[in-house]
Scaffold this motif. Structure first.
Motif, PDB file in Angstrom:
ATOM      1  N   GLU A   1       0.813  -1.224   0.115  1.00 33.94           N
ATOM      2  CA  GLU A   1      -0.025  -0.043   0.034  1.00 33.94           C
ATOM      3  C   GLU A   1       0.826   1.426   0.056  1.00 33.94           C
ATOM      4  O   GLU A   1       0.473   2.355  -0.421  1.00 33.94           O
ATOM      5  CB  GLU A   1      -1.029  -0.071   1.094  1.00 33.94           C
TER       6      GLU A   1
ATOM      7  N   GLU B   1      14.433  -6.605  14.253  1.00 33.23           N
ATOM      8  CA  GLU B   1      14.465  -6.208  12.833  1.00 33.23           C
ATOM      9  C   GLU B   1      14.102  -4.493  12.958  1.00 33.23           C
ATOM     10  O   GLU B   1      12.754  -4.387  13.181  1.00 33.23           O
ATOM     11  CB  GLU B   1      13.779  -6.765  11.941  1.00 33.23           C
TER      12      GLU B   1
ATOM     13  N   SER C   1       6.611  -9.116   6.349  1.00 30.68           N
ATOM     14  CA  SER C   1       7.294  -9.521   7.596  1.00 30.68           C
ATOM     15  C   SER C   1       6.992 -10.868   8.098  1.00 30.68           C
ATOM     16  O   SER C   1       6.197 -11.550   7.709  1.00 30.68           O
ATOM     17  CB  SER C   1       6.461  -8.457   8.845  1.00 30.68           C
TER      18      SER C   1
ATOM     19  N   LEU D   1      10.896 -13.701   4.530  1.00 32.05           N
ATOM     20  CA  LEU D   1      10.435 -12.947   5.469  1.00 32.05           C
ATOM     21  C   LEU D   1      11.588 -11.928   6.022  1.00 32.05           C
ATOM     22  O   LEU D   1      12.342 -11.656   5.355  1.00 32.05           O
ATOM     23  CB  LEU D   1       9.974 -13.805   6.611  1.00 32.05           C
TER      24      LEU D   1
END
Ligand code: NAD
Length: 492
Positions: A185, A393, A235, A257
């Motif tokens: 998005e 992360e 993710s 991922l």
């Protein structure tokens, strides 16, 4: 008379379904922000269930024909697409830089070039869908064929949308599948432009590109009964939900991922080129918004101070600024959410008495950088791999320099993570470097360089960094075909 300042132009985009450029079924849109100026400059359709239904139906119809197209023609289409994209590469790179905040010179142009190379690479592999044969008993022939899986549901993130998309679309359609891809998005526009060129050379419905939110369009795609294969990059948490959805229907799924990659610097590597390669490995020119970012920098005690100051000097000389400016090395983060998150990690580091700020810190509160989501490349030095900044992360340019003393200790720390995507090792001693490379639990290890994987090198994660491989011939065969065994008995 005062002139009225004009509103920045906001362009309305459409998405690609069944060869047509279309709005969403309900006409709703999502605003797209330029992260370097915080202003909305585009709107894309807010795709939902009805749009996913249309796209999957179109891809199912197209599949019936596309799988029958001779392999060399499918390959030729990809090669033509790559050539046509070449002619548009600057236009697409500028759009990519504008929507992602990634600097044009250091990041967006190389990403477009890399995507074109990837499409060309797979275009040349169309004849490689070979099977095996054997004769288990005289008078029988046992052979395998590789068949496409049907409609591939592909979901991509915003951080390097084109290269990730190219790595899904090209091998999938090369093997005779059709694709419904959902863009991220935050950065759908360069992908929509790339799709325009794909569409010029493909029959309608072979590639469909949707825009929309993950919770609406993404969920509808992963749960759609017409999809025969899921490939997701994003993710770890969302990846787990995609895997759950795949499990419900026993569907093949590839997951690429997150990561928190180690970068191990041996005592003989206190050199300028290693500092440059370490900065490249940490993907600093992409604001470290990369799944492979080597942001846990393990530096041997004997060179710690000297190597870390070498890196700090180089990082502080890098220019953070307007992504479209040819002088900028580093652009802006993608959005406010990421900006706030990264600032929170930096504040955490500043408040930690066991950590020492070497360079960078919180972004400036005055001046031109406050116009966008700009952050400064930052290093914290510490003796521990166990604090939050070294474990999570961050997806921002925050490096943890961690001191080590013996080889077994550094390998233990490198592997003490639930991620396993990439790793980097620097030493001129080939025995040490390769021993270390073999000991790191990760899918991609770069020795003495900090670059990205080359086309043809299988790419994917260990542990919670993913499942399956892409980027290579083997990855294409594993991820986008299914083997069928045919056993023939020859009768007299
Ligand atoms: P994200 O998981 O939030 O979103 C990725 C995509 O999934 C987006 O298109 C999003 O709309 C969609 N999505 C979100 N929720 C969904 C749901 N419930 N069902 C289906 N789709 C859904 O990740 P992000 O913030 O866009 O990207 C950053 C993450 O991606 C990082 O963790 C990074 O490490 C990872 N990443 C991995 C690789 C790799 O190759 N391993 C490459 C790039 C990024």
């Amino acid at each position: 008379m005062k002139s009225i300042p004009s509103e920045p132009e906001v362009r309305d985009w459409t998405m690609l379904v069944d060869g047509e450029w279309t709005t969403s079924a309900d006409g709703e849109t999502i605003p797209i922000e330029n992260p370097a100026t915080r202003s909305v400059f585009a709107r894309v359709p807010r795709g939902r269930d009805a749009d996913v239904d249309r796209a999957v139906a179109a891809a199912q119809v197209a599949f019936a024909q596309w799988k029958r197209v001779p392999t060399r023609e499918r390959g030729r289409a990809l090669l033509r697409i790559a050539d046509a994209l070449e002619a548009r590469s600057e236009e697409i790179a500028r759009l990519l830089a504008t929507e992602t905040g990634n600097a044009l010179r250091t990041q967006a142009r190389p990403e477009v070039r890399g995507s074109i190379e990837m499409i060309r690479y797979f275009g040349g592999l169309c004849g490689e869908a070979k099977g095996e044969s054997n004769v288990p008993v005289e008078g029988t022939i046992n052979y395998t064929v590789r068949e496409p899986l049907g409609v591939v549901g592909a979901i991509i993130p915003w951080n390097s949308p084109l290269i990730v998309a190219a790595n899904k679309i090209a091998p999938a359609i090369c093997m005779g599948n059709t694709v419904v891809l959902k863009t991220a998005e935050d950065a759908p526009l360069a992908m929509l432009e790339m799709a325009r060129t794909f569409q010029e050379f493909l029959p309608k419905g072979v590639l469909n590109v949707l825009t929309g939110f993950g919770a609406e369009c993404g969920v509808a795609l992963v749960q759609h009964p017409g999809v025969g294969k899921l490939t997701f990059t994003g993710s770890t948490n969302v990846g787990k939900s995609v895997m759950h959805a795949a499990a419900e229907r026993v569907l093949p799924v590839s997951l690429e991922l997150g990561g928190k990659s180690p970068n191990i610097i041996f005592p003989d590597a206190d050199e300028d080129w290693v500092a440059d390669a370490t900065i490249a490995a940490a993907r600093v020119t992409r604001q470290s918004q990369s799944c492979t970012a080597g942001t846990r920098v393990f530096v041997h005690d004997s060179i710690f101070d000297s190597f870390v100051s070498r890196m700090a000097e180089k990082l502080s000389a890098m220019k953070v600024g307007d992504p479209l400016d040819e002088q900028s090395d580093i652009g802006s983060l993608i959005n406010k959410k990421q900006f706030d998150r990264v600032c929170a990690y930096i504040s955490d580091g500043l408040a930690d008495p066991a950590a020492h700020l070497v360079t960078g810190g919180l972004p400036p509160t005055q001046g031109p950088l406050t116009k966008g989501y700009y952050t400064l490349p930052t290093i914290f030095a510490s003796d521990s791999n166990d604090w939050r900044l070294a474990r999570e992360e961050i997806f921002g340019p925050v490096l943890c320099a961690i001191r080590w003393r013996d080889e077994s200790e550094v390998i233990r720390m490198a592997n003490d993570t639930h991620y396993g995507l990439a790793g980097f090792v620097f030493s001129r001693d080939v025995n040490k470097a390769l021993r270390t490379a073999h000991s790191i639990q990760a899918g991609l290890i770069q020795v003495n360089h900090g670059g990205a994987p080359y086309p043809g090198q299988s790419f994917g994660g260990y542990k919670q960094s993913g499942l399956g491989r892409e980027f290579s011939l083997e990855g294409m065969l594993e991820s986008f075909t299914v083997r069928k065994n045919i056993c023939v008995v020859l009768r007299d």
